[in-house]
Every structure is written in C-alpha cells, then in structure tokens.
Scaffold this active site. Sequence first.
Site, PDB file in Angstrom:
ATOM      1  CG  HIS A  49      -1.982   1.032   1.150  1.00 50.49           C
ATOM      2  ND1 HIS A  49      -3.183   0.851   0.501  1.00 50.49           N
ATOM      3  CD2 HIS A  49      -2.011   2.309   1.611  1.00 50.49           C
ATOM      4  CE1 HIS A  49      -3.901   1.947   0.574  1.00 50.49           C
ATOM      5  NE2 HIS A  49      -3.214   2.852   1.247  1.00 50.49           N
ATOM      6  CD  GLU A  90      -0.095   3.211   4.822  1.00 50.58           C
ATOM      7  OE1 GLU A  90      -1.003   2.842   5.599  1.00 50.58           O
ATOM      8  OE2 GLU A  90       0.053   4.395   4.457  1.00 50.58           O
ATOM      9  CG  ASP A  97       1.790  -9.005  -1.689  1.00 46.38           C
ATOM     10  OD1 ASP A  97       1.823  -7.754  -1.628  1.00 46.38           O
ATOM     11  OD2 ASP A  97       2.407  -9.655  -2.549  1.00 46.38           O
TER      12      ASP A  97
END
EC number: 3.2.1.4
Length: 574
Positions: free
Chosen positions: A504, A555, A546
Amino acid sequence: MKNVVLKLTLITVFFLSACSAVVKGDFSKLSTESSNQKIAVNQLGYLVNSEKIAIVPNVTATTYDLVDVNTNKVIRSGQLSHAKIWDNAGNDTFKHADFTDIVTQGNYLLRVKGVRNSAVFSINNHVYDSVHTAALKYYYLNRSSIEIEKKYAGIYARPLGHKDDDVLYHSSAEQGDDFKAKEVQSQKGWYDAGDYGKYVVNSGIATYTLLAAFEHYPEVYQKQILNIPESSDNVPDIINEALWNLEWLITMQSKDGGVYHKLTTLEWPGYEMPHEDKRARYLIGKTTAASLNFAATLSAASRVIAPYYPNKSKQYLGAAIKAWKYSLENRTQFYEQPADVKSGEYGDSQLKDEFAWAAAELFLTTKDNIFYNFYKEINIDYSAPSWRNVSYLSLSSLLFKAKELLSKQEYEDLKIKQKNLADMYLKQHISSSYSVAMEKSDFVWGSNSAALNKAIVLLQAAQLNNNSHYLKAAQGFVDYILGRNPTGYSFVTGFGYKTPQHPHHRISQSDGITAPIPGMLVGGPQAGQQDECNYDSNQPAKSYSDSWCSYSTNEVAINWNAPLVYVLGAFVSR
Ligand SMILES: [Ca+2]
Ligand SMILES: [Ca+2]
C-alpha cells in the site's frame, strides 16, 4: 479436469483445517506435501557466526539434509526437533532444523523427506549488505519537493512532486501571527507512508532512529554510498538523507516556538504519482506532542550533524529550545482532527514520554542539568519505542552519550533498566517455539516495526553489556522479517524469493512499473483486518494480505523502515 482437482484439493484443505481447529495442539497431525506449508528460512541467509534455524512443516521425517548447492553434497544430516506449535499461528505444527554450527560460507538448501526443498539461502557475512543499503535508499526515493533522477533512481525516476512552496494555513493552525501570511514554504521532507502527507511526530522518531544508527555504527555509515545527489560530498550519505527531513521539520515551527502537527491535503491523495497530486496542502494543528518531538529530534540532530554543518547545528538547537519552552507553557495541546480533515491523525494524549525524551536530548546537547533534573522527576517506564511511546529513546540516548555527564550510580541505574527490558525480550525469545520474541500483543498495526524496535533494545543491550546472548534474540527478529515466519514472505520488497508485490504505497501502485520500489518494509501481520480486505487467516502471525487494498498489513512507513535500517546496520557492522 484441472478445476475438479483444484476443487477437491480445496475441500480437503478446508476439511483438514476444520479438523485441526478441533484438535488444537495435536502433534500427531502431520504436514504433507499436498498442504501448502513450506520450509521457512531467512530468505537472504545467515551470518557465519549467528544462530541458524529453519522452520520445517511437521512431516514424519526426523532428519534433515543441509545441501551445498554448488557441489550438491550433503554437508550435514541433522536431527529435526520434536513437533512444536506457536500460539500466534494457529494449529500448524512444525519442527526446527538447527544448523547453527555450520560456519562454512556458501549457498545451501534444506532437504526433508515429505516436503519440498527449501529455497537456496547463503551463509556469509555480507548477506544483509544490499538490503541494508536499499532500506536507506527508500528515503531518497520517497523525497518530497525534488525530481528523482534516473542516474540515482534508475527505473524509479519520477518528476518533482509536492514543491510545497505554497502551503496554506488550515483554520486549526491559525494561532499567533504566522497565518497572516497567506502561504508558507515547507519544502523537502519524506512522504510519510503510502500517502503523500508529512507528519511531525512520525518523521521525528524516523529521523532520530537513522541518526542513532549513525551514532552507534559510524564505521558502517562512514563508508556507505547510497548513490544519491549528495553522494559526492564529504558528508556520510545517511546524514545527507536525514538532513533532507530535518530541513523540512525546521519549517514546521511557528514564531511562538510551537510546532504544527502535520502538512497534508484535506482528503487522502488519489491513486496517482506525486506530481499528479495537485490538491491544496495545509499546515494542520499545532500540538505539544509535535513540539516535544521536534525539540527532541532537532536537539539530537544538532549534536550529530555538528561536525558537518556547524551553523545548522546551532540553528537546530535554538529551535529545539524554543519548542521546549512552548511545550512547558502549553502542556496539554492535544491533536484533535478537524471535521474537514481526513489524513492520518497521529494523536497522542500521553506526553510524559515525549517530555522525557526531549529533556534527555536537550540535556545531552546543552549539558545543562536543569534538563536532567526535569527528566528524573518524570520517572517513566520503558518499553520498545514506537511513534506514540518514545520513552525508550531517552534511555538509549543517555546510555550511549551521558556516561561522562552522570554519576556512576545514576548511570548504572539507567543501565539496569535497559538490561531488564532486554532480559524480558531475551526470555521471550528463549521460550518462543518459533524462536522469535513476538508476543500476541506485538501483532499490532505495523507489527514488523514492533519486532524491529524490540531488536534495537536487544542490540543495544548486547553492546552496553558486551554480551552476545542478546544478539541471538535480535537475529531471531531479522530471520522473522526476512522469511522465517508463518506467511512465507520476506517482508522487505525486492529482497527474498517471495516478497510483497502490492504494497500500500501510492508511488509503487501508480508508477507503471511491476516491481514495487525495493527496500520497503511492509507493516506485517496482525489480526485486526481493519481494511476488510481478503485474508487467508485470522491468526495474528498469519493475518497478512499482499494486496494494495491492505493498508492495515501491507502499507509502508518511514518510521517502520528506520528500525530496519538500524538493525541491519548493526548486523552489517559485525
Ligand atoms: Ca554524502
Ligand atoms: Ca506519548
């Protein structure tokens, strides 16, 4: 036909996992090749003199072969441990292969009957060199207000994003006289995480941790070349990189000494490259937490950069003292997210730790006892650091820098406190069936950084007490991060044979390049699943996805990569 087989396999897997829920702790349940369990190793490998453990699925075999892949010879036929279970990973049973005593450099794999061979891994003393450099280079690739050039970034070159020379004052920041100017310059700094915001408290601990790595392992950083625009000057590149953020931080102070909380857009940026984000950016809030964090970070920076930038060193200390004074006069100015702001909050109403950290850093840089007396009166508890709890940073700085400034007794008292914390983590390592000091309570948002910050405590105990026991426990965390974990991922992008492909991270998601920017540590597993993405498991150590969707496990963030840099730097130095 293929579909039928797949369906049957899925039904079997479902049936087996349903059964295993009933027979929790039943070690007679064996893993088979048809299950998706694999041998888990540190995917980059092991240092020559470190502990070397692999996790093997619970097959009937009782021995393993360690194979030298260059000669295809079996170097060792060793005994697998008895079957174990790890509370954080549900009902999977597994065995250990321990080949700590193999000290011949080379490339190896593990062969165990009934399960696929492990991937190839190395034993040598340079296994972490390139991941360490990439973990630090990540900061350059996430710089704001500068074009990222091809000669430094290769395929990750990109146009300048967020010049930040026209930042607006949000109504929450309109205090004092500053806001009478309509726009303000607040350039440089790093993007905080997957978004393009810049947040004082999080960048403070991240910058400090990089500076601490330099202070504690100067021999590593004196010679490291990152290939960044400042690589040809005479300043260590880690200092150049830290300075990029310090030069932003200094702009976040208002005339009265207080520090704005963050610089962000009102909404989250779109899924686009930095230069495509044209939303207005604001200085938002002014808080005691940001002011203290700023005071601590700039005071430490003043000390560390003094040999390279004497004028900036003086400027930073002056700014730190001003922020400290503001904090004393405004002790409870907590962050409250305004109704029209959607960016990250980084709210914190427990500021004893921030007061302690700032006081300790100001004491070390000014040598003025008034700060140490303030520090002593706070009397805080210590735990592994995080952006919200920075108490340990004061302890660490004092132990490494205050030996000559304190009485013998005072210094020894602090040393015992540090050792007690490290001993607790060492015990957790020894009693862990997975050989990693991760407790259920460590599987929080950003669990991988919780792991690495505990590793920092252990590494510092090893250095302060000249005791290598602590290194084993720290190595356990490195192995865990780099693949010896129940997800089978090495959690650092680009390093390992199975690594996050969809972090992310807006730049990696929108740059049109398949491989994400390398050297980024993802947040890691935790059972909260706040993002409501698809997960294969709800076990703390397996609840990882993932996927770009998974902001709560996938993230990246500047304060997560910083302990990765520190810990790898410590092992590179050995
Ligand atoms: Ca340099
Ligand atoms: Ca706090």
